[in-house]
Design a protein around this motif. Structure first.
Motif, PDB file in Angstrom:
ATOM      1  N   ALA A  70      -9.242  -8.174   4.534  1.00 44.45           N
ATOM      2  CA  ALA A  70     -10.303  -7.422   5.186  1.00 44.45           C
ATOM      3  C   ALA A  70     -11.229  -6.802   4.149  1.00 44.45           C
ATOM      4  CB  ALA A  70      -9.716  -6.328   6.085  1.00 44.45           C
ATOM      5  N   ASN A  71     -12.407  -6.397   4.603  1.00 40.45           N
ATOM      6  CA  ASN A  71     -13.336  -5.693   3.728  1.00 40.45           C
ATOM      7  C   ASN A  71     -13.445  -4.242   4.151  1.00 40.45           C
ATOM      8  OD1 ASN A  71     -16.027  -5.213   5.400  1.00 40.45           O
ATOM      9  ND2 ASN A  71     -15.297  -7.268   5.933  1.00 40.45           N
ATOM     10  N   THR A  72     -13.982  -3.410   3.282  1.00 42.90           N
ATOM     11  CA  THR A  72     -14.077  -1.973   3.566  1.00 42.90           C
ATOM     12  C   THR A  72     -15.327  -1.615   4.353  1.00 42.90           C
ATOM     13  OG1 THR A  72     -15.234  -1.579   1.480  1.00 42.90           O
ATOM     14  CG2 THR A  72     -12.835  -1.389   1.458  1.00 42.90           C
ATOM     15  N   GLY A  73     -16.318  -2.509   4.373  1.00 42.21           N
ATOM     16  CA  GLY A  73     -17.564  -2.193   5.045  1.00 42.21           C
ATOM     17  C   GLY A  73     -18.381  -1.127   4.345  1.00 42.21           C
ATOM     18  N   ASP A  74     -18.106  -0.905   3.055  1.00 38.95           N
ATOM     19  CA  ASP A  74     -18.793   0.169   2.321  1.00 38.95           C
ATOM     20  C   ASP A  74     -19.889  -0.346   1.396  1.00 38.95           C
ATOM     21  OD1 ASP A  74     -17.315  -1.045   0.351  1.00 38.95           O
ATOM     22  OD2 ASP A  74     -16.239   0.753  -0.289  1.00 38.95           O
ATOM     23  N   GLY A  75     -20.187  -1.643   1.485  1.00 39.25           N
ATOM     24  CA  GLY A  75     -21.225  -2.219   0.645  1.00 39.25           C
ATOM     25  C   GLY A  75     -20.778  -2.607  -0.742  1.00 39.25           C
ATOM     26  N   SER A  76     -19.493  -2.420  -1.050  1.00 39.11           N
ATOM     27  CA  SER A  76     -18.994  -2.713  -2.396  1.00 39.11           C
ATOM     28  C   SER A  76     -18.707  -4.191  -2.614  1.00 39.11           C
ATOM     29  CB  SER A  76     -17.713  -1.911  -2.656  1.00 39.11           C
ATOM     30  OG  SER A  76     -16.646  -2.369  -1.829  1.00 39.11           O
ATOM     31  N   GLY A  77     -18.576  -4.955  -1.535  1.00 39.51           N
ATOM     32  CA  GLY A  77     -18.228  -6.367  -1.649  1.00 39.51           C
ATOM     33  C   GLY A  77     -16.757  -6.614  -1.921  1.00 39.51           C
ATOM     34  N   ARG A  78     -15.966  -5.548  -1.975  1.00 35.04           N
ATOM     35  CA  ARG A  78     -14.542  -5.712  -2.254  1.00 35.04           C
ATOM     36  C   ARG A  78     -13.801  -6.282  -1.048  1.00 35.04           C
ATOM     37  NH1 ARG A  78     -12.726   0.183  -3.952  1.00 35.04           N
ATOM     38  NH2 ARG A  78     -14.086   0.641  -2.171  1.00 35.04           N
ATOM     39  N   LEU A  79     -12.769  -7.056  -1.326  1.00 29.98           N
ATOM     40  CA  LEU A  79     -11.846  -7.536  -0.315  1.00 29.98           C
ATOM     41  C   LEU A  79     -10.474  -6.947  -0.594  1.00 29.98           C
ATOM     42  CD1 LEU A  79     -12.838 -11.312  -0.199  1.00 29.98           C
ATOM     43  CD2 LEU A  79     -13.444  -9.545   1.464  1.00 29.98           C
ATOM     44  N   PHE A  80      -9.711  -6.736   0.470  1.00 29.92           N
ATOM     45  CA  PHE A  80      -8.351  -6.231   0.333  1.00 29.92           C
ATOM     46  C   PHE A  80      -7.410  -7.162   1.066  1.00 29.92           C
ATOM     47  CE2 PHE A  80     -10.887  -2.643  -0.733  1.00 29.92           C
ATOM     48  CZ  PHE A  80     -10.112  -1.816  -1.526  1.00 29.92           C
ATOM     49  N   VAL A  81      -6.240  -7.393   0.497  1.00 27.22           N
ATOM     50  CA  VAL A  81      -5.234  -8.250   1.110  1.00 27.22           C
ATOM     51  C   VAL A  81      -3.865  -7.631   0.872  1.00 27.22           C
ATOM     52  CG1 VAL A  81      -4.965  -9.736  -0.941  1.00 27.22           C
ATOM     53  CG2 VAL A  81      -4.413 -10.637   1.330  1.00 27.22           C
ATOM     54  N   ASN A  82      -2.994  -7.702   1.881  1.00 25.97           N
ATOM     55  CA  ASN A  82      -1.679  -7.074   1.745  1.00 25.97           C
ATOM     56  C   ASN A  82      -0.568  -8.097   1.601  1.00 25.97           C
ATOM     57  OD1 ASN A  82      -1.981  -7.792   4.581  1.00 25.97           O
ATOM     58  ND2 ASN A  82      -0.137  -6.599   4.986  1.00 25.97           N
ATOM     59  N   ASP A  83       0.387  -7.753   0.766  1.00 28.40           N
ATOM     60  CA  ASP A  83       1.660  -8.454   0.662  1.00 28.40           C
ATOM     61  C   ASP A  83       2.626  -7.666   1.539  1.00 28.40           C
ATOM     62  OD1 ASP A  83       4.161  -9.430   0.014  1.00 28.40           O
ATOM     63  OD2 ASP A  83       3.913  -9.253  -2.158  1.00 28.40           O
ATOM     64  N   MET A  84       3.233  -8.315   2.520  1.00 25.38           N
ATOM     65  CA  MET A  84       4.093  -7.608   3.464  1.00 25.38           C
ATOM     66  C   MET A  84       5.290  -6.945   2.793  1.00 25.38           C
ATOM     67  SD  MET A  84       4.075  -9.999   6.891  1.00 25.38           S
ATOM     68  CE  MET A  84       4.972  -8.765   7.860  1.00 25.38           C
ATOM     69  N   ARG A  85       5.565  -7.326   1.551  1.00 23.16           N
ATOM     70  CA  ARG A  85       6.668  -6.670   0.844  1.00 23.16           C
ATOM     71  C   ARG A  85       6.268  -5.310   0.288  1.00 23.16           C
ATOM     72  NH1 ARG A  85       7.421 -12.166  -0.753  1.00 23.16           N
ATOM     73  NH2 ARG A  85       9.218 -13.064   0.354  1.00 23.16           N
ATOM     74  N   GLY A  86       5.014  -4.900   0.494  1.00 21.18           N
ATOM     75  CA  GLY A  86       4.704  -3.494   0.212  1.00 21.18           C
ATOM     76  C   GLY A  86       3.449  -3.180  -0.556  1.00 21.18           C
ATOM     77  N   LYS A  87       2.730  -4.168  -1.080  1.00 18.37           N
ATOM     78  CA  LYS A  87       1.572  -3.856  -1.915  1.00 18.37           C
ATOM     79  C   LYS A  87       0.255  -4.241  -1.227  1.00 18.37           C
ATOM     80  CE  LYS A  87       3.927  -4.143  -6.380  1.00 18.37           C
ATOM     81  NZ  LYS A  87       4.033  -4.862  -7.680  1.00 18.37           N
ATOM     82  N   LEU A  88      -0.757  -3.420  -1.494  1.00 15.34           N
ATOM     83  CA  LEU A  88      -2.117  -3.700  -1.051  1.00 15.34           C
ATOM     84  C   LEU A  88      -2.944  -4.016  -2.287  1.00 15.34           C
ATOM     85  CD1 LEU A  88      -4.190  -3.759   1.280  1.00 15.34           C
ATOM     86  CD2 LEU A  88      -4.616  -1.325   0.838  1.00 15.34           C
ATOM     87  N   TYR A  89      -3.588  -5.197  -2.285  1.00 16.32           N
ATOM     88  CA  TYR A  89      -4.377  -5.650  -3.432  1.00 16.32           C
ATOM     89  C   TYR A  89      -5.864  -5.531  -3.137  1.00 16.32           C
ATOM     90  CZ  TYR A  89      -0.170  -7.677  -5.515  1.00 16.32           C
ATOM     91  OH  TYR A  89       1.084  -7.855  -6.066  1.00 16.32           O
ATOM     92  N   VAL A  90      -6.634  -5.222  -4.172  1.00 14.24           N
ATOM     93  CA  VAL A  90      -8.084  -5.254  -4.080  1.00 14.24           C
ATOM     94  C   VAL A  90      -8.576  -6.465  -4.861  1.00 14.24           C
ATOM     95  CG1 VAL A  90      -8.342  -3.692  -6.085  1.00 14.24           C
ATOM     96  CG2 VAL A  90     -10.238  -3.985  -4.459  1.00 14.24           C
ATOM     97  N   ILE A  91      -9.556  -7.180  -4.282  1.00 16.31           N
ATOM     98  CA  ILE A  91     -10.130  -8.366  -4.927  1.00 16.31           C
ATOM     99  C   ILE A  91     -11.594  -8.083  -5.223  1.00 16.31           C
ATOM    100  CG2 ILE A  91     -10.631 -10.826  -4.700  1.00 16.31           C
ATOM    101  CD1 ILE A  91      -8.375 -10.951  -2.608  1.00 16.31           C
ATOM    102  N   LYS A  92     -11.933  -8.170  -6.498  1.00 13.74           N
ATOM    103  CA  LYS A  92     -13.320  -7.986  -6.913  1.00 13.74           C
ATOM    104  C   LYS A  92     -13.630  -8.983  -8.007  1.00 13.74           C
ATOM    105  CE  LYS A  92     -16.785  -4.453  -7.759  1.00 13.74           C
ATOM    106  NZ  LYS A  92     -17.082  -3.023  -7.883  1.00 13.74           N
ATOM    107  N   ASN A  93     -14.761  -9.671  -7.865  1.00 13.65           N
ATOM    108  CA  ASN A  93     -15.149 -10.717  -8.819  1.00 13.65           C
ATOM    109  C   ASN A  93     -14.040 -11.756  -8.976  1.00 13.65           C
ATOM    110  OD1 ASN A  93     -17.620  -9.374  -9.342  1.00 13.65           O
ATOM    111  ND2 ASN A  93     -16.595  -8.042 -10.841  1.00 13.65           N
ATOM    112  N   ASN A  94     -13.430 -12.104  -7.851  1.00 13.67           N
ATOM    113  CA  ASN A  94     -12.374 -13.123  -7.804  1.00 13.67           C
ATOM    114  C   ASN A  94     -11.154 -12.768  -8.655  1.00 13.67           C
ATOM    115  OD1 ASN A  94     -14.102 -14.521  -6.140  1.00 13.67           O
ATOM    116  ND2 ASN A  94     -14.660 -16.071  -7.658  1.00 13.67           N
ATOM    117  N   GLN A  95     -10.948 -11.488  -8.856  1.00 10.91           N
ATOM    118  CA  GLN A  95      -9.774 -10.990  -9.569  1.00 10.91           C
ATOM    119  C   GLN A  95      -9.026 -10.012  -8.672  1.00 10.91           C
ATOM    120  OE1 GLN A  95      -8.795 -11.995 -12.755  1.00 10.91           O
ATOM    121  NE2 GLN A  95     -10.507 -13.450 -12.630  1.00 10.91           N
TER     122      GLN A  95
END
Length: 489
Positions: A70-95
């Motif tokens: 999902a995205n934050t809708g804040d204009g940052s262009g960041r994406l977030f994806v969760n690993d069900m084992r407990g971590k939330l990742y942020v994706i920026k510039n394909n990293q």
């Protein structure tokens, strides 16, 4: 599969029709097609980033169980994806980097003992850029915590023995001290806690209506999809054994709608919107949080951000039918009395009947598109298992895809489908087509692209309306891109 009845149930269904006079023996007006036609539209699948493996024990790693992007809708262009084992990742510039380790923050209470438990979903408040607030749902061992919604029915295991409930699903509100930061620091509070009878069919997606604006009655209202509580495979053939789908005293099998900033709930931690369909119900057992009901496993919903702004809810079927439903306030989607546009034999999941002649009196809301996962007699490859809800495409990169609802089936080879959103109308059945996929210059199934035994596809969307896909099979994030082989008519 036959057009009128499903092959596994035809003989029994006809016999029951003779016995029960309220079951119509008339022809089905909306038969499910024998085969879904392949579309002339095709898309490419482009890899974006590999999410790190989950560390589950010292020196042990497993592929990340990606469940939502999902995205934050804040204009940052960041994406977030969760690993069900407990971590939330942020994706920026394909990293990708770790934004938050929910398991570590929650310590011993976190549980991911089954494939449907763990850190399941998250949603950013529409004013995240200003207030830094977002929401998560995860599973916990029961321990000594008191649920806001306890199970009040007998839970039976496969031996017929009464057993204890499985676990709790917990919705939390998080507040970061710096919304622009790519690592979380801040606080959290518990919003609500639901006791789950079985390990499967838990709380699904959390979400806010992206079409609502400040001062709209729907602005800032949090929608929560809840499955029917499952059965853990027992009784094997029974549907909704606890009858949660039609029970308005339980949150299970529902779409809930709450005001996370309100305080008029029973636990005083959130609000019940006064315009909810049952908020003013005189029956003290009816939950005011309920927005719609009669659902089996509505793990995904989304809103079209163009057109009429339709809300689309997918519901995973029991043994035969996969559904796309239009979200509607107060709707009863029929589970566990109906599966798709069919009557259920509650003691045998493999048998369905035509709708009765007096069906209108029940007031059920039926799917606007459906397909079946009956295995064909000449089966040699994959077949459908469970629907994976997606999004109406409103991006700019693939013009021929605009206005198409994109979804998939996450079992076996993970076929992708599309249907025009303007054809999704209550009272009708829209025609589904299979979307062709290309990995570079080669047409391939999604399973061939991920190289696993099961596709486990999930969808996400960025701020520009471009659609992404993830898979639990390889822990990668991919983007749907334009294909030079597309030939839309």
């Amino acid at each position: 599969m036959k057009k009128l009845y499903f092959s596994i149930g035809i003989c029994i269904a006809l016999l029951f029709n003779l016995v029960f006079s309220n079951i119509s023996s008339a022809q089905i007006t909306d038969p499910i097609p024998e085969k879904i036609e392949k579309s002339q539209i095709s898309v490419g699948i482009q890899e974006v980033v590999q999410i790190p493996k989950s560390v589950i024990a010292p020196r042990q790693e497993k592929i990340a169980r990606l469940n939502l992007l999902a995205n934050t809708g804040d204009g940052s262009g960041r994406l977030f994806v969760n690993d069900m084992r407990g971590k939330l990742y942020v994706i920026k510039n394909n990293q990708a980097s770790v934004y938050m380790d929910l398991q570590r923050l929650l310590s011993l209470s976190f549980s991911d003992k089954s494939t449907q438990q763990g850190f399941s979903y998250f949603a950013f408040h529409p004013e995240f850029r200003q207030n830094g607030i977002f929401y998560t749902v995860h599973s916990e061992d029961k321990n000594k915590s008191i649920p806001d919604f306890p199970v009040r029915k007998k839970i039976i295991d496969r031996t017929g023995k009464i057993i204890e409930s499985s676990h709790h699903d917990v919705v939390l509100e998080w507040k970061t001290t710096n919304p622009a930061a790519n690592t979380f620091s801040g606080t959290f509070r518990e919003i609500l806690r639901i006791e789950q009878p079985y390990p499967d069919h838990n709380v699904g997606q959390l979400g806010f209506n992206p079409n609502s604006k400040p001062r709209d009655v729907d602005y800032g209202m949090l929608y929560i999809a809840t499955a029917d509580g499952g059965s853990d495979g027992f009784p094997v053939s029974n549907t909704d054994p606890l009858d949660n789908g039609q029970d308005l005293s339980t949150p299970l099998g529902k779409i809930l709608r709450i005001d996370p900033f309100g305080r008029n709930s029973a636990n005083g931690k959130y609000g019940i919107p006064k315009d909810n369909p049952f908020a003013q119900d005189n029956n003290r057992q009816t939950l005011g949080e309920i927005w719609a009901y009669g659902l089996r496993n509505p793990h995904r919903f989304s809103w079209d951000t163009g057109g009429e702004g339709k809300m689309l809810i997918v519901d995973i079927g029991q043994a035969l039918i996969e559904e796309i439903n239009l979200g509607s306030k107060g709707a009863n989607y029929g589970w566990g009395n109906r599966e798709g546009r069919w009557v259920i034999n509650e003691k045998n999941q493999n048998v369905l009947f035509p709708l009765p002649q007096d069906d209108a009196k029940y007031g059920y809301t039926y799917p606007v598109a459906q397909y079946d996962h009956d295995k064909p007699a000449d089966w040699k490859g994959s077949y459908a298992v469970a629907i994976a809800g997606g999004y109406v495409y409103r991006g700019k990169a693939i013009p021929e895809l605009v206005g198409q609802y994109i979804f998939a089936d996450f079992g076996n080879d993970g076929r992708f489908f599309h249907v025009p959103v303007n054809e999704l109308v209550n009272g009708k059945q829209a025609k589904i087509k299979e979307l062709r996929l290309f990995d570079g210059q080669k047409e391939a199934s999604f399973l061939e692209i991920v190289g696993g035994k099961r596709s486990d596809v999930r969808f996400g969307v960025d701020e520009q309306g471009e659609i992404y896909v993830t898979s639990k099979s390889d822990g990668k994030v991919r983007k749907i891109v334009r294909s030079p082989y597309s030939n839309p008519k």
